[in-house]
Design an enzyme around this catalytic site. Structure first.
Site, PDB file in Angstrom:
ATOM      1  N   PRO A 134       2.454   4.936   1.050  1.00 42.15           N
ATOM      2  CA  PRO A 134       2.937   5.403   2.355  1.00 42.15           C
ATOM      3  C   PRO A 134       1.802   6.025   3.170  1.00 42.15           C
ATOM      4  O   PRO A 134       0.931   6.708   2.634  1.00 42.15           O
ATOM      5  CB  PRO A 134       3.987   6.462   1.980  1.00 42.15           C
ATOM      6  N   GLY A 135       1.824   5.752   4.469  1.00 39.52           N
ATOM      7  CA  GLY A 135       0.883   6.402   5.368  1.00 39.52           C
ATOM      8  C   GLY A 135      -0.412   5.673   5.605  1.00 39.52           C
ATOM      9  O   GLY A 135      -1.239   6.135   6.401  1.00 39.52           O
ATOM     10  N   GLY A 140      -0.824   2.959   7.150  1.00 42.78           N
ATOM     11  CA  GLY A 140      -0.827   2.346   8.474  1.00 42.78           C
ATOM     12  C   GLY A 140      -0.440   0.887   8.492  1.00 42.78           C
ATOM     13  O   GLY A 140      -1.005   0.102   9.264  1.00 42.78           O
ATOM     14  N   HIS A 183     -12.508  17.061 -15.320  1.00 47.20           N
ATOM     15  CA  HIS A 183     -12.327  15.640 -15.015  1.00 47.20           C
ATOM     16  C   HIS A 183     -13.641  15.027 -14.526  1.00 47.20           C
ATOM     17  O   HIS A 183     -14.028  13.934 -14.966  1.00 47.20           O
ATOM     18  CB  HIS A 183     -11.278  15.459 -13.914  1.00 47.20           C
ATOM     19  N   HIS A 186     -10.476  22.987 -14.047  1.00 46.68           N
ATOM     20  CA  HIS A 186      -9.728  21.768 -14.386  1.00 46.68           C
ATOM     21  C   HIS A 186     -10.369  20.535 -13.745  1.00 46.68           C
ATOM     22  O   HIS A 186     -10.631  19.533 -14.434  1.00 46.68           O
ATOM     23  CB  HIS A 186      -8.281  21.920 -13.907  1.00 46.68           C
ATOM     24  N   GLU A 187     -10.618  20.582 -12.436  1.00 46.03           N
ATOM     25  CA  GLU A 187     -11.206  19.425 -11.759  1.00 46.03           C
ATOM     26  C   GLU A 187     -12.640  19.196 -12.205  1.00 46.03           C
ATOM     27  O   GLU A 187     -13.096  18.039 -12.296  1.00 46.03           O
ATOM     28  CB  GLU A 187     -11.134  19.598 -10.241  1.00 46.03           C
ATOM     29  N   ASP A 213      -1.198  14.562 -16.062  1.00 46.28           N
ATOM     30  CA  ASP A 213      -2.152  13.980 -17.002  1.00 46.28           C
ATOM     31  C   ASP A 213      -1.461  13.560 -18.292  1.00 46.28           C
ATOM     32  O   ASP A 213      -1.676  12.458 -18.809  1.00 46.28           O
ATOM     33  CB  ASP A 213      -3.257  14.995 -17.328  1.00 46.28           C
ATOM     34  N   GLY A 260       0.818  -1.203   0.000  1.00 44.63           N
ATOM     35  CA  GLY A 260       0.000   0.000   0.000  1.00 44.63           C
ATOM     36  C   GLY A 260       0.845   1.242   0.000  1.00 44.63           C
ATOM     37  O   GLY A 260       2.042   1.200   0.313  1.00 44.63           O
TER      38      GLY A 260
END
Length: 681
Positions: free
Chosen positions: A270-271, A273, A484, A480-481, A554, A268
């Protein structure tokens, strides 16, 4: 007619009556523990056959190496003094022929304790009808292989339960305890029992010493929630709960240590857990946990291979079983097939040594549950994850919004009781468990510096701090978002989870997507995903009349995916596999014709993205305006806006020479999380 002897007859005075004056007046706890454990494992009939020297080969496997010496004493006591001859590898033929019952005890402490040593003598003894008993915690590794092949009986010595441990304490101290926990001896070795249960001290003091040793070994895992309370771990949580049940079955004597799970690979970003998960597993299973990582091995001493191998072996030298060993950064050990010739010998020796340590039956690993972790498992040596080693692989994704809310609630503790954490989780959607821990620390510090308790404003301020970008830059991010998000709804190849313009690090916005078809996509489906990928740039050009440099990630993903279509997956004009997907774009540097082909196809995909944005411009602008006001929208909110403005169907595929029927349908690379880049599971 032969007479069978019970243990009471065998020991004469019984194990709990004071010994006669002819024997030592001191009863050692380790000897009594071995005697009682042997009594539970061996039948009276088998003892009688050993005593009379019947043609017989017996293998006895204790819980650990520390038991071997005590079982040596117990077996000699069971067979009466002088019955056994100690097996010596260098014995002369006449000495072997003169031997009656032979005892072979090997704990690995001597370099002669090898499966290849003493086989000729074993064959000679058995061929003339001898009686041989072998004792080792790792018979396959240390006992003569001929003895294992010929064994008529294989006995496993179980760890003591509470009643038996209480009996040992009573024999040694002369005092009776009301109750001894069943799982106490499981966490201790027989030497711990000898050190704690001493003649001349009270039973309560002996029990207190045993419990102190137990508590010292398990005290490192009380600062995390148990597995039952974890959120966001899915399949890994199910595996851990199953392990906890297996460990309890082991403690109750239902299964042996060899039947416990042996290896787990956690994969997985980083972070998420992975190390916290290991600590929670240790807490729920009440097992000692050892942390190590490949980087520490490589940095040991001067970094010579011998030093690295010693550090690695030391990590596996866990005394108490069952136990957990967590190895981080396992992907630092490369695939042996990918190592260049200059360093190949060094890495191959290191990898081979690790594989040997991971082999359970051959190296006494029973009861040592190895959990390894990495961020990327694509380049692991296949031998690491074969059966018997790290044979269970589980991917841990970034937590969902619901999981984030639960993780946040756990970290909040007594702060903001009764407050709904889901709105805050939505603001930080796409974050990891480590991010949540940082939010709570920062929010508490903010409140502490203000001289008050934590408020919702403190938490909101650290999760979604005020945006200090110019208004024009925020508008670009929103458009932009929105591009998407709207393209995802229109193209229909993704489920849209959320869209956000909350800034996190270098990320100016984020669109959360999940591929609807979890299988292998076709070229048409891949192209539709690329349309979504380029829709952010197309929206900027359509709504703002000019694109920005915010589409770098992108463009990188589109280039790499189109290259993989042609050089990896056989979905272009050729079925030749030229490079792995992660390195497909490297081919562009050496093949101008391929570069021109990828450019042409990227332009066509971008043209389709422009068409989708132009057809749905009103929806894009409406989503962008809502983002400017709210900073975060759920997938359902975006879908309602698009439907309200009349979703316009996308055009046809840009087209290409299709692959023949039956060609592979692989999964393209995951879309990167970046400003303007979709986040995909």
């Amino acid at each position: 007619m032969e007479t069978s002897h019970t243990f009471e007859e065998l020991f004469g005075e019984g194990t709990e009556r004071p010994p006669s004056s002819a024997r030592s007046t001191v009863r050692r706890a380790d000897h009594m523990a071995a005697l009682l454990a042997l009594r539970a494992a061996i039948s009276d009939d088998l003892v009688a056959r050993i005593r009379r020297g019947a043609p017989l080969a017996v293998v006895i496997r204790p819980p650990s190496a520390m038991w071997c010496s005590a079982l040596d004493w117990a077996l000699r006591r069971a067979a009466r003094p002088g019955c056994f001859t100690t097996f010596i590898d260098r014995a002369e033929p006449h000495e072997i022929d003169a031997a009656g019952q032979v005892l072979v005890v090997r704990d690995g402490s001597d370099k002669t304790h090898l499966a290849t040593r003493g086989n000729g003598a074993i064959v000679s003894l058995l061929a003339r009808g001898g009686c041989i008993v072998g004792v080792s915690h790792d018979p396959q590794r240390y006992l003569p292989s001929a003895l294992l092949a010929a064994a008529d009986e294989v006995l496993t010595i179980r760890p003591l339960d509470g009643a038996t441990l209480g009996r040992v304490i009573r024999i040694v101290t002369g005092e009776t305890l009301d109750q001894v926990p069943d799982d106490l001896a499981v966490t201790l070795d027989i030497d711990d029992i000898a050190l704690s249960v001493r003649p001349g001290t009270s039973a309560q003091d002996s029990l207190a010493r045993l419990m102190a040793i137990r508590d010292a070994r398990t005290a490192v895992v009380d600062d995390v929630p148990p597995v039952e309370e974890l959120a966001g771990y899915g399949e890994a949580r199910d595996w851990a709960l199953g392990l906890a049940r297996d460990v309890e079955d082991f403690r109750r004597g239902v299964i042996s240590a060899a039947e416990l799970p042996r290896g787990l690979l956690l994969v997985g970003p980083p972070g998420v857990g992975k190390s916290t998960f290991a600590r929670s597993v240790a807490r729920s299973c009440r097992l000692p946990l050892t942390f190590t990582n490949v980087g520490a091995w490589l940095q040991s001493n001067q970094g010579y291979l011998s030093d690295v191998l010693s550090a690695m072996s030391a990590a596996f030298a866990v005394k108490t079983r069952p136990a957990l060993l967590f190895i981080d950064e396992i992907d630092s050990i490369p695939n042996r097939q990918s190592v260049d010739s200059r360093h190949r010998d060094w890495w191959v020796n290191l990898c081979n040594a690790l594989l040997t340590l991971l082999d359970s039956p051959a190296n006494g690993r029973d009861g040592l549950i190895v959990m390894a972790a990495c961020n990327n498992d694509e380049n692991l040596d296949p031998a690491l994850v074969r059966s018997g080693r790290l044979d269970r692989r589980i991917h841990i994704p970034l937590p969902s919004e619901a999981d984030l809310a639960q993780i946040l609630r756990t970290h909040m503790g007594n702060d903001l009781p009764g407050h709904d954490m889901l709105p805050f989780a939505r603001l930080g959607s796409g974050a990891s468990g480590a991010d949540v821990a940082r939010w709570v620390r920062d929010a508490r510090q903010r409140a502490r510096l203000a001289g008050r308790g934590m408020s919702e404003d403190d938490l909101r301020a650290v999760i979604a701090p005020p945006d200090d970008r110019p208004a024009s830059a925020i508008r670009v991010a929103a458009v932009h978002e929105a591009g998407h998000a709207v393209a995802a709804v229109v193209m229909g190849v993704h489920d849209l989870r959320h869209v956000s313009i909350i800034r996190h690090g270098d990320t100016g916005g984020k669109t959360g997507l999940t591929r609807r078809d979890g299988g292998n996509p076709t070229r048409v489906e891949i192209e539709a995903e690329l349309v979504v990928q380029l829709a952010g740039r197309a929206a900027e050009e359509t709504v703002l009349a000019r694109p920005t440099i915010g589409s770098v990630a992108d463009l990188e993903t589109v280039t790499r995916t189109l290259a993989a279509l042609h050089v990896t997956w056989g979905l272009g004009s050729s079925l030749v596999h030229r490079a792995p997907a992660e390195r497909a774009d490297n081919e562009l540097r050496f093949d101008p014709a391929l570069r021109n082909l990828i450019e042409a196809e990227a332009v066509k995909v971008y043209g389709q993205a422009q068409a989708v944005m132009q057809a749905n411009r009103a929806a894009v602008e409406a989503v962008a305006d809502r983002l400017l006001a709210a900073r975060y929208l759920s997938g359902d909110e975006v879908r309602r806006i698009v439907e309200a403005h009349g979703r316009k169907a996308a055009g046809q595929s840009v087209g290409a020479t299709p692959a023949p029927q039956g060609a592979g349908r692989p999964r393209p690379p995951r879309l990167r999380q970046d400003r303007g880049a979709g986040e995909q599971d």
